[in-house]
Design a protein around this motif. Structure first.
Motif, mmCIF file in Angstrom:
data_model
loop_
_atom_site.group_PDB
_atom_site.id
_atom_site.type_symbol
_atom_site.label_atom_id
_atom_site.label_comp_id
_atom_site.label_asym_id
_atom_site.label_seq_id
_atom_site.Cartn_x
_atom_site.Cartn_y
_atom_site.Cartn_z
ATOM 1 N N UNK A 79 17.816 96.464 -105.815
ATOM 2 C CA UNK A 79 17.540 95.621 -104.642
ATOM 3 C C UNK A 79 17.210 94.167 -105.004
ATOM 4 N N UNK A 80 17.065 93.871 -106.281
ATOM 5 C CA UNK A 80 16.777 92.493 -106.691
ATOM 6 C C UNK A 80 18.096 91.748 -106.951
ATOM 7 N N UNK A 81 17.941 90.474 -107.287
ATOM 8 C CA UNK A 81 19.087 89.598 -107.546
ATOM 9 C C UNK A 81 19.175 89.265 -109.026
ATOM 10 N N UNK A 82 20.378 89.218 -109.539
ATOM 11 C CA UNK A 82 20.592 88.890 -110.952
ATOM 12 C C UNK A 82 21.746 87.901 -111.060
ATOM 13 N N UNK A 83 21.661 87.039 -112.057
ATOM 14 C CA UNK A 83 22.723 86.055 -112.295
ATOM 15 C C UNK A 83 23.250 86.200 -113.716
ATOM 16 N N UNK A 84 24.564 86.338 -113.828
ATOM 17 C CA UNK A 84 25.231 86.433 -115.122
ATOM 18 C C UNK A 84 25.899 85.095 -115.424
ATOM 19 N N UNK A 85 25.737 84.634 -116.647
ATOM 20 C CA UNK A 85 26.220 83.304 -117.017
ATOM 21 C C UNK A 85 27.593 83.339 -117.686
ATOM 22 N N UNK A 86 28.327 82.277 -117.489
ATOM 23 C CA UNK A 86 29.633 82.121 -118.134
ATOM 24 C C UNK A 86 29.921 80.628 -118.266
ATOM 25 N N UNK A 87 30.327 80.226 -119.441
ATOM 26 C CA UNK A 87 30.811 78.862 -119.634
ATOM 27 C C UNK A 87 32.193 78.940 -120.259
ATOM 28 N N UNK A 88 32.952 77.888 -120.095
ATOM 29 C CA UNK A 88 34.321 77.889 -120.609
ATOM 30 C C UNK A 88 34.670 76.495 -121.109
ATOM 31 N N UNK A 89 35.686 76.471 -121.911
ATOM 32 C CA UNK A 89 36.122 75.205 -122.480
ATOM 33 C C UNK A 89 37.610 75.040 -122.179
ATOM 34 N N UNK A 90 37.965 73.938 -121.571
ATOM 35 C CA UNK A 90 39.355 73.660 -121.259
ATOM 36 C C UNK A 90 39.549 72.171 -121.082
ATOM 37 N N UNK A 91 40.763 71.719 -121.329
ATOM 38 C CA UNK A 91 41.105 70.320 -121.084
ATOM 39 C C UNK A 91 41.905 70.175 -119.790
ATOM 40 N N UNK A 92 42.145 71.297 -119.130
ATOM 41 C CA UNK A 92 42.926 71.275 -117.904
ATOM 42 C C UNK A 92 42.038 70.947 -116.708
ATOM 43 N N UNK A 93 42.649 70.425 -115.662
ATOM 44 C CA UNK A 93 41.872 70.082 -114.473
ATOM 45 C C UNK A 93 42.003 71.142 -113.379
ATOM 46 N N UNK A 97 39.144 79.260 -107.376
ATOM 47 C CA UNK A 97 40.111 78.236 -107.719
ATOM 48 C C UNK A 97 39.366 76.950 -108.071
ATOM 49 N N UNK A 98 39.708 76.342 -109.174
ATOM 50 C CA UNK A 98 38.957 75.179 -109.647
ATOM 51 C C UNK A 98 39.057 73.998 -108.699
ATOM 52 N N UNK A 99 40.155 73.922 -107.922
ATOM 53 C CA UNK A 99 40.319 72.780 -107.034
ATOM 54 C C UNK A 99 39.502 72.934 -105.748
ATOM 55 N N UNK A 100 38.909 74.097 -105.551
ATOM 56 C CA UNK A 100 38.056 74.311 -104.380
ATOM 57 C C UNK A 100 36.601 74.055 -104.758
ATOM 58 N N UNK A 101 35.958 73.204 -104.007
ATOM 59 C CA UNK A 101 34.566 72.920 -104.306
ATOM 60 C C UNK A 101 33.639 74.016 -103.797
ATOM 61 N N UNK A 138 29.866 77.721 -109.181
ATOM 62 C CA UNK A 138 30.899 77.050 -109.967
ATOM 63 C C UNK A 138 30.514 75.594 -110.134
ATOM 64 N N UNK A 139 30.284 75.192 -111.362
ATOM 65 C CA UNK A 139 29.939 73.812 -111.700
ATOM 66 C C UNK A 139 31.051 73.276 -112.592
ATOM 67 N N UNK A 188 31.448 72.953 -116.600
ATOM 68 C CA UNK A 188 32.306 74.070 -117.027
ATOM 69 C C UNK A 188 31.487 75.353 -117.071
ATOM 70 N N UNK A 189 30.847 75.610 -115.941
ATOM 71 C CA UNK A 189 29.984 76.775 -115.814
ATOM 72 C C UNK A 189 30.412 77.589 -114.609
#
Lengths: 114, 114
Positions: B16-30, B52-56, B68-69, B73-74
């Motif tokens: 019933x609690x909330x949890x956040x899983x982290x992910x970072x990535x590396x790319x030169x693409x936009x 989708x990366x183009x969606x804020x 999504x940051x 790149x998070x």
């Protein structure tokens, strides 16, 4: 729809033996992939195919071969099995190169080489 | 080449609690796509959510949402009202806009306590 079907689910091989992991999809997907997942690790791409008759190497292709004679089937061949090939193998397919399509995965084959 | 990093090998959450899983990535693409996959003990890979990366706007699927940051790149996954059935390995994955290969992180094991 069966989706992506992998056989066998489990297999034990002796060092030096060969085997073929079968993968079939019934969704008319052009793109098919083979990944391996080592314990505690993410999935690494072995081979992929963008259509019948076309295959290409992924990140970890050594020790494996593939063929794609039909849209539906994408078998993975292990020649001269080695303990380093002990892993869980996943086949996946995708409808399009358009990135927002995810993959459909099979249920995996757990392979042990002894 | 793109890389995906999941810095938390294991996480635990109370039911019933909330949890956040982290992910970072590396790319030169936009432009690209990001995914979270769930792998329960059955080994089946299940798509949880895509962005989708183009969606804020951050993607949301019922109890699952992402933060999504793009500049950082998070791409973290938030699971609200955690349930026992959420216990699984979670993989973050990256795909180029026109690419046909998923790049996976190493995964985070999520344990849910009752």
């Amino acid at each position: 729809n069966a989706g992506v079907t992998q056989t066998p689910k489990f297999r034990i091989l002796k060092i030096g033996q060969s085997m073929t992991l079968q993968c079939a999809q019934d969704m008319n997907h052009n793109y098919m992939y083979w990944y391996r997942q080592d314990p505690g690790m993410g999935l690494k791409l072995i081979y992929y195919s963008v259509g019948a008759g076309i295959t290409d190497k992924g990140e970890v292709p050594n020790g494996y071969n593939v063929s794609r004679s039909t849209t539906e089937d994408f078998p993975l061949r292990l020649e001269l099995a080695a303990p380093s090939q002990t892993s869980v193998y996943f086949c996946a397919s995708s409808y399009s190169t358009l990135g927002h399509y995810g993959y459909t995965f099979g249920s995996g084959t757990r392979l042990t080489v002894v | 080449a793109q890389t995906v990093t999941q810095s938390q090998p294991e996480m635990s959450v109370q039911e019933a609690e909330t949890v956040t899983l982290s992910c970072t990535y590396d790319t030169s693409e936009s432009d690209y796509y990001l995914f979270w996959y769930k792998q329960p003990p059955s080994r089946q890979m299940i798509l949880v959510i895509r962005q989708e990366a183009y969606k804020q706007q951050n993607a949301t699927e019922n109890r699952f949402s992402v933060n999504f940051q793009k500049a950082a790149k998070s791409f973290s996954l938030k699971i609200s009202d955690s349930q026992l059935g959420d216990a699984a390995m979670y993989f973050c994955a990256y795909r180029s806009l026109a690419g046909n290969k998923l790049v996976f992180g190493a995964g985070t094991i999520l344990r849910v306590k009752s």
